[in-house]
Enzyme design. Structure first.
Site, PDB file in Angstrom:
ATOM      1  N   LYS A 111      -1.268  -5.877   3.223  1.00 57.15           N
ATOM      2  CA  LYS A 111      -0.534  -6.499   4.640  1.00 57.15           C
ATOM      3  C   LYS A 111      -1.674  -6.834   5.448  1.00 57.15           C
ATOM      4  O   LYS A 111      -1.368  -7.846   6.461  1.00 57.15           O
ATOM      5  CB  LYS A 111       0.149  -5.296   5.328  1.00 57.15           C
ATOM      6  CG  LYS A 111       1.487  -5.098   4.639  1.00 57.15           C
ATOM      7  CD  LYS A 111       2.361  -4.071   5.199  1.00 57.15           C
ATOM      8  CE  LYS A 111       3.867  -3.593   4.603  1.00 57.15           C
ATOM      9  NZ  LYS A 111       4.496  -2.762   5.042  1.00 57.15           N
ATOM     10  N   LYS A 213       6.545  -8.905  -6.697  1.00 56.04           N
ATOM     11  CA  LYS A 213       7.593  -7.690  -6.349  1.00 56.04           C
ATOM     12  C   LYS A 213       8.904  -8.529  -5.494  1.00 56.04           C
ATOM     13  O   LYS A 213       8.361  -9.383  -4.503  1.00 56.04           O
ATOM     14  CB  LYS A 213       6.866  -6.833  -5.558  1.00 56.04           C
ATOM     15  CG  LYS A 213       7.934  -5.485  -4.942  1.00 56.04           C
ATOM     16  CD  LYS A 213       7.209  -4.565  -4.320  1.00 56.04           C
ATOM     17  CE  LYS A 213       6.763  -4.858  -2.893  1.00 56.04           C
ATOM     18  NZ  LYS A 213       6.276  -3.932  -1.978  1.00 56.04           N
ATOM     19  N   LYS A 216      11.111  -8.627   1.161  1.00 55.34           N
ATOM     20  CA  LYS A 216      11.543  -9.097   2.323  1.00 55.34           C
ATOM     21  C   LYS A 216      11.083 -10.079   2.911  1.00 55.34           C
ATOM     22  O   LYS A 216      11.487 -11.159   3.488  1.00 55.34           O
ATOM     23  CB  LYS A 216      11.849  -7.993   3.422  1.00 55.34           C
ATOM     24  CG  LYS A 216      12.632  -6.900   3.108  1.00 55.34           C
ATOM     25  CD  LYS A 216      12.611  -5.658   4.359  1.00 55.34           C
ATOM     26  CE  LYS A 216      13.241  -4.396   3.799  1.00 55.34           C
ATOM     27  NZ  LYS A 216      12.637  -3.260   4.433  1.00 55.34           N
TER      28      LYS A 216
HETATM   29  P1  TYM Z   1      10.731  -0.472   2.740  1.00 56.06           P
HETATM   30  O1  TYM Z   1      11.544  -0.728   4.005  1.00 56.06           O
HETATM   31  O2  TYM Z   1       9.638  -1.641   2.296  1.00 56.06           O
HETATM   32  O3  TYM Z   1      11.585  -0.290   1.409  1.00 56.06           O
HETATM   33  C1  TYM Z   1      12.581   0.479   1.379  1.00 56.06           C
HETATM   34  C2  TYM Z   1      12.933   0.877  -0.067  1.00 56.06           C
HETATM   35  O4  TYM Z   1      13.022  -0.051  -0.925  1.00 56.06           O
HETATM   36  C3  TYM Z   1      12.029   0.058  -2.082  1.00 56.06           C
HETATM   37  N1  TYM Z   1      11.941  -1.126  -2.443  1.00 56.06           N
HETATM   38  C4  TYM Z   1      11.896  -1.547  -3.712  1.00 56.06           C
HETATM   39  N2  TYM Z   1      12.288  -0.782  -4.958  1.00 56.06           N
HETATM   40  C5  TYM Z   1      12.341  -1.426  -6.133  1.00 56.06           C
HETATM   41  N3  TYM Z   1      11.940  -2.725  -6.149  1.00 56.06           N
HETATM   42  C6  TYM Z   1      11.517  -3.380  -5.043  1.00 56.06           C
HETATM   43  N4  TYM Z   1      11.195  -4.775  -5.261  1.00 56.06           N
HETATM   44  C7  TYM Z   1      11.410  -2.859  -3.852  1.00 56.06           C
HETATM   45  N5  TYM Z   1      11.107  -3.359  -2.549  1.00 56.06           N
HETATM   46  C8  TYM Z   1      11.346  -2.357  -1.810  1.00 56.06           C
HETATM   47  C9  TYM Z   1      11.035   0.911  -1.575  1.00 56.06           C
HETATM   48  O5  TYM Z   1      10.118   1.485  -2.375  1.00 56.06           O
HETATM   49  C10 TYM Z   1      11.439   1.832  -0.435  1.00 56.06           C
HETATM   50  O6  TYM Z   1      12.177   2.834  -1.284  1.00 56.06           O
HETATM   51  N6  TYM Z   1       6.959   3.104   3.914  1.00 56.06           N
HETATM   52  C11 TYM Z   1       8.543   2.558   3.615  1.00 56.06           C
HETATM   53  C12 TYM Z   1       9.378   3.195   4.571  1.00 56.06           C
HETATM   54  C13 TYM Z   1       9.293   4.553   4.625  1.00 56.06           C
HETATM   55  C14 TYM Z   1       9.600   5.850   4.009  1.00 56.06           C
HETATM   56  C15 TYM Z   1       9.382   6.864   4.826  1.00 56.06           C
HETATM   57  C16 TYM Z   1      10.118   5.859   2.798  1.00 56.06           C
HETATM   58  C17 TYM Z   1       8.696   5.154   6.073  1.00 56.06           C
HETATM   59  N7  TYM Z   1       8.802   6.266   6.176  1.00 56.06           N
HETATM   60  C18 TYM Z   1       9.329   8.373   4.209  1.00 56.06           C
HETATM   61  C19 TYM Z   1      10.327   7.371   2.090  1.00 56.06           C
HETATM   62  C20 TYM Z   1       9.969   8.600   3.004  1.00 56.06           C
HETATM   63  C21 TYM Z   1       8.704   1.084   3.437  1.00 56.06           C
HETATM   64  O7  TYM Z   1       8.264   0.272   3.819  1.00 56.06           O
HETATM   65  O8  TYM Z   1       9.612   0.968   2.622  1.00 56.06           O
END
Ligand code: TYM
Length: 351
Positions: A111, A213, A216
């Site tokens: 990032k 991957k 978004k």
């Molecule tokens: P974020 O917002 O990027 O994504 C949310 C969830 O979706 C999953 N994900 C995917 N799973 C499979 N294939 C993909 N291509 C894919 N893209 C995203 C992510 O693994 C996530 O589970 N840092 C985290 C948010 C967060 C969080 C937390 C998660 C903040 N605090 C505490 C768990 C516990 C994030 O940016 O997810």
């Protein structure tokens, strides 16, 4: 006592990866555990301070939780910034974690890009806030996609270091509990969180490039299925998805070196609630021209009701806001207990 927490950032459109990797996995967990599902708006400002409509984006993640079947009477749905314990504990974790740990995070490197000196300090400290999200509720299980694995390892490292560095005070205050760490049982204050990363779609790939991957932030909308896409949109994107010229193999090993085929079979398996092996036993030897229409039908019938419900919920922002407010109050009550304990462990004066 087991407890589940997970979070999603309110940035950009939710896509099939978020749904299959995370949201859909939340549902069965609420039958067995107390659960918290968070919209992480404090994380949303780490890469970009100003967002078009953070409130609407926050509501749309909450709508996705509700539309997927999370029951706000049983599980706590809330947005992060409402509960001050997240930021407070994150600060304390900034003093537990080492700079070197943060520098090693692959998501930070991706990032921040080349101009690392110019990334926000918040982007570097992002995993510390994520550890706080989890540990302020002393959550034991965290369902996420594969891309969050490294962040969860760091969460464990923070808990282990806190428990070790403060073990004497934790015991003196009687706040130590037996804590499961793999096979072992240790004593400490924070649990050593277990990630839940399971099933055929822990890493859903781009529809345009099976080595990237689904994300978004990908510039091409054809690379992902958004939870806002209608049936025609879903059908068009699957039809245009990249494939190779061969027919599908009849065994999983045959997917090796065929990332696009592997991805589509994984998506099918996850949507159908089965395994890749089972999908291949039905479709082995068939061409993509036969597999893709079956995948379209499955995707439309699985996602249609969820996206329709999301749209319906978004028409009533008052209801979503009430859910987030009530959830925030319940979450805050748990977070306050933890912060009281943590402050006494650190010897901070309080009432
Ligand atoms: P974020 O917002 O990027 O994504 C949310 C969830 O979706 C999953 N994900 C995917 N799973 C499979 N294939 C993909 N291509 C894919 N893209 C995203 C992510 O693994 C996530 O589970 N840092 C985290 C948010 C967060 C969080 C937390 C998660 C903040 N605090 C505490 C768990 C516990 C994030 O940016 O997810």
């Amino acid at each position: 006592t087991p407890r589940v927490l997970s979070g999603i950032q309110p940035t950009g459109h939710l896509h099939l990866g978020n749904y299959l990797g995370a949201i859909r996995k939340f549902l069965p967990l609420q039958d067995s555990y107390p659960c918290l599902f968070c919209v992480v708006d404090l994380h949303a400002i780490t890469a970009q301070l100003v967002h078009d409509d953070l409130a609407a984006q926050t509501r749309s993640i909450a709508a996705a939780y509700l539309a997927a079947g999370i029951d706000p009477e049983r599980s706590i749905i809330f947005n992060q910034s409402r509960v001050s314990g997240h930021a407070e504990l994150a600060w304390i974790f900034n003093c537990v974690a080492r700079i070197g740990w943060m520098n090693r995070m692959t998501q930070f490197k991706d990032k921040a890009g080349k101009d690392r000196e110019n990334a926000s300090l918040g982007l570097l400290a992002y995993p510390s806030l994520m550890a706080a999200d989890i540990l302020v509720y002393r959550a034991t299980h965290v369902p996420v996609g594969e891309d969050q694995k490294q962040h969860l390892e760091l969460t464990r490292d923070i808990a282990i270091k806190f428990n070790n560095d403060l073990s004497v005070r934790i015991e003196a205050l009687g706040l130590g509990k037996p804590i499961a760490m793999g096979e072992e049982t240790v004593h400490g204050y924070f649990p050593i969180t277990e990630p839940i990363i399971e099933g055929p779609a822990t890493r859903v790939m781009s529809l345009k490039d099976g080595t990237k991957k689904m994300s978004k932030s990908d510039a091409s909308d054809l690379s992902r299925i958004n939870l806002t896409d209608d049936s025609e949109g879903i059908a068009r994107k699957i039809k245009k998805a990249k494939t190779d010229p061969d027919s599908l193999p009849s065994e999983e090993a045959g997917l090796q070196g065929r990332p696009e085929a592997d991805n589509l079979v994984g998506i099918y398996a996850a949507l159908a609630g089965t395994s890749k092996a089972a999908v291949l036993s039905d479709f082995g030897g068939k061409q993509f021209s036969e597999f893709k229409p079956a995948l379209v039908d499955l995707a439309v019938s699985a996602l249609g009701p969820v996206t329709a419900e999301m749209r319906r919920l978004m028409d009533d922002p008052g209801h979503i806001d009430a859910v987030l407010k009530a959830g925030g109050e319940k979450a805050n009550a748990i977070a306050e207990e933890t912060m009281r304990d943590v402050k006494s462990i650190l010897g901070m004066l309080q009432d």
